[in-house]
Design a protein around this motif. Sequence first.
Motif, PDB file in Angstrom:
ATOM      1  N   PRO A 137       0.773  -1.252   0.000  1.00 51.36           N
ATOM      2  CA  PRO A 137       0.000   0.000   0.000  1.00 51.36           C
ATOM      3  C   PRO A 137       0.799   1.293   0.000  1.00 51.36           C
ATOM      4  O   PRO A 137       0.318   2.295  -0.536  1.00 51.36           O
ATOM      5  N   LEU A 138       1.991   1.322   0.579  1.00 51.13           N
ATOM      6  CA  LEU A 138       2.766   2.559   0.567  1.00 51.13           C
ATOM      7  C   LEU A 138       3.004   3.042  -0.862  1.00 51.13           C
ATOM      8  O   LEU A 138       2.891   4.238  -1.167  1.00 51.13           O
ATOM      9  N   THR A 175       0.101  -7.464  -2.206  1.00 54.29           N
ATOM     10  CA  THR A 175      -0.147  -7.782  -0.803  1.00 54.29           C
ATOM     11  C   THR A 175      -0.672  -6.554  -0.081  1.00 54.29           C
ATOM     12  O   THR A 175      -0.307  -5.425  -0.422  1.00 54.29           O
ATOM     13  N   SER A 176      -1.525  -6.764   0.907  1.00 55.15           N
ATOM     14  CA  SER A 176      -2.127  -5.656   1.647  1.00 55.15           C
ATOM     15  C   SER A 176      -1.204  -5.110   2.733  1.00 55.15           C
ATOM     16  O   SER A 176      -1.475  -4.064   3.313  1.00 55.15           O
ATOM     17  N   ARG A 177      -0.125  -5.830   3.009  1.00 57.57           N
ATOM     18  CA  ARG A 177       0.902  -5.320   3.929  1.00 57.57           C
ATOM     19  C   ARG A 177       2.246  -5.896   3.496  1.00 57.57           C
ATOM     20  O   ARG A 177       2.317  -6.986   2.926  1.00 57.57           O
ATOM     21  N   TYR A 178       3.305  -5.137   3.757  1.00 55.89           N
ATOM     22  CA  TYR A 178       4.618  -5.552   3.280  1.00 55.89           C
ATOM     23  C   TYR A 178       5.048  -6.889   3.875  1.00 55.89           C
ATOM     24  O   TYR A 178       4.961  -7.109   5.084  1.00 55.89           O
ATOM     25  N   LEU A 179       5.508  -7.783   3.006  1.00 56.63           N
ATOM     26  CA  LEU A 179       6.078  -9.064   3.416  1.00 56.63           C
ATOM     27  C   LEU A 179       7.438  -9.197   2.746  1.00 56.63           C
ATOM     28  O   LEU A 179       7.579  -8.954   1.542  1.00 56.63           O
ATOM     29  N   GLU A 180       8.432  -9.565   3.519  1.00 50.52           N
ATOM     30  CA  GLU A 180       9.801  -9.629   2.995  1.00 50.52           C
ATOM     31  C   GLU A 180      10.034 -10.841   2.115  1.00 50.52           C
ATOM     32  O   GLU A 180      10.871 -10.815   1.209  1.00 50.52           O
ATOM     33  N   THR A 181       9.294 -11.907   2.364  1.00 46.75           N
ATOM     34  CA  THR A 181       9.525 -13.162   1.642  1.00 46.75           C
ATOM     35  C   THR A 181       8.541 -13.333   0.482  1.00 46.75           C
ATOM     36  O   THR A 181       7.384 -12.908   0.560  1.00 46.75           O
ATOM     37  N   TYR A 182       9.020 -13.972  -0.559  1.00 46.51           N
ATOM     38  CA  TYR A 182       8.207 -14.238  -1.741  1.00 46.51           C
ATOM     39  C   TYR A 182       7.232 -15.375  -1.446  1.00 46.51           C
ATOM     40  O   TYR A 182       7.605 -16.402  -0.868  1.00 46.51           O
ATOM     41  N   THR A 183       6.001 -15.203  -1.856  1.00 46.64           N
ATOM     42  CA  THR A 183       4.967 -16.226  -1.692  1.00 46.64           C
ATOM     43  C   THR A 183       4.419 -16.607  -3.051  1.00 46.64           C
ATOM     44  O   THR A 183       4.057 -15.724  -3.851  1.00 46.64           O
ATOM     45  N   ASP A 197      14.053  -6.782  -3.325  1.00 48.20           N
ATOM     46  CA  ASP A 197      14.319  -8.112  -3.897  1.00 48.20           C
ATOM     47  C   ASP A 197      13.042  -8.903  -4.134  1.00 48.20           C
ATOM     48  O   ASP A 197      12.880  -9.543  -5.171  1.00 48.20           O
ATOM     49  N   VAL A 198      12.140  -8.867  -3.171  1.00 47.20           N
ATOM     50  CA  VAL A 198      10.909  -9.629  -3.301  1.00 47.20           C
ATOM     51  C   VAL A 198      10.066  -9.101  -4.463  1.00 47.20           C
ATOM     52  O   VAL A 198       9.403  -9.875  -5.177  1.00 47.20           O
ATOM     53  N   GLU A 199      10.120  -7.792  -4.700  1.00 48.98           N
ATOM     54  CA  GLU A 199       9.352  -7.205  -5.794  1.00 48.98           C
ATOM     55  C   GLU A 199       9.923  -7.612  -7.151  1.00 48.98           C
ATOM     56  O   GLU A 199       9.181  -7.813  -8.121  1.00 48.98           O
TER      57      GLU A 199
END
Length: 259
Positions: A25-26, A45-53, A75-77
């Motif tokens: 969202p940012l 994602t609705s909130r930042y997550l460092e790991t790739y899913t 990196d995840v992006e």
Amino acid sequence: MLRIFFILLLPLLLFSKTQVLTYFPLETHLLNKIAQKEIKTREITSRYLETYTELPPSEISRLSNSRIFFHFGLDVEKKYANVLLEQNPNLIVIDISLNVNKIDNNPYIWTDPLNLRVVAKNIYDAFVKYDKNNEAYYKENYEKFLDEVDQTFLRIKQKLNSCDTQYVYVFDNYWDYFAKRFGIVTNKREKRILNISEIPQLNAFTKDKNIKKLLFSRNNNHEYILSLTNNLNITAVEDDIFNNTWQLNLLNLTQNLAN
């Protein structure tokens, strides 16, 4: 009759907007500062997550139908960008951190308000390039946002100049850009509980540098936060740099550091 016409027209109006994609969202918040009504946004994602899913194929297909994927170059992006490009080679991918002077490849550039001037320019240039007809609209919003960034920078600078905060403890490198911009030295601590033999020397260092605050993120373990703050008699300050309200977040951080 007019109501029926509007209902029929609504899908066409929505479709005419530029379909853009962000990771969290940012980034959406920053895009909306400049493009506002001219875009329709989606988020991975609705909130930042460092790991790739891994995403299901249907979701990858839906997301890749966007026209532009804006991201901070994390990196995840980049991993998501590769997956989405495999699905849709025509997807435009834009790294909005381009041209920012980075500290040891630290990606968390938005904690320095002045870096957001560069980010805003990257966003503005992209919309003008791919939607030239609305250039005047984008320029007006872009200039307003620059004023907002500058005012935020000045408020933070004035507040920190009037306090004695020069050193802080941290567990992560999230605040490197903020600290460098405003003349604060971050002393990084390991994420572990203090050994009793370490406490006297660390206490002496803390008093010598007049360290009163520990910066931590909500994902940190509270056991080692309490270990450090209780043994050194300092205050823990929680800060989520991934919060989409970037301006309010930085102002709250400043207030907590200055108190």
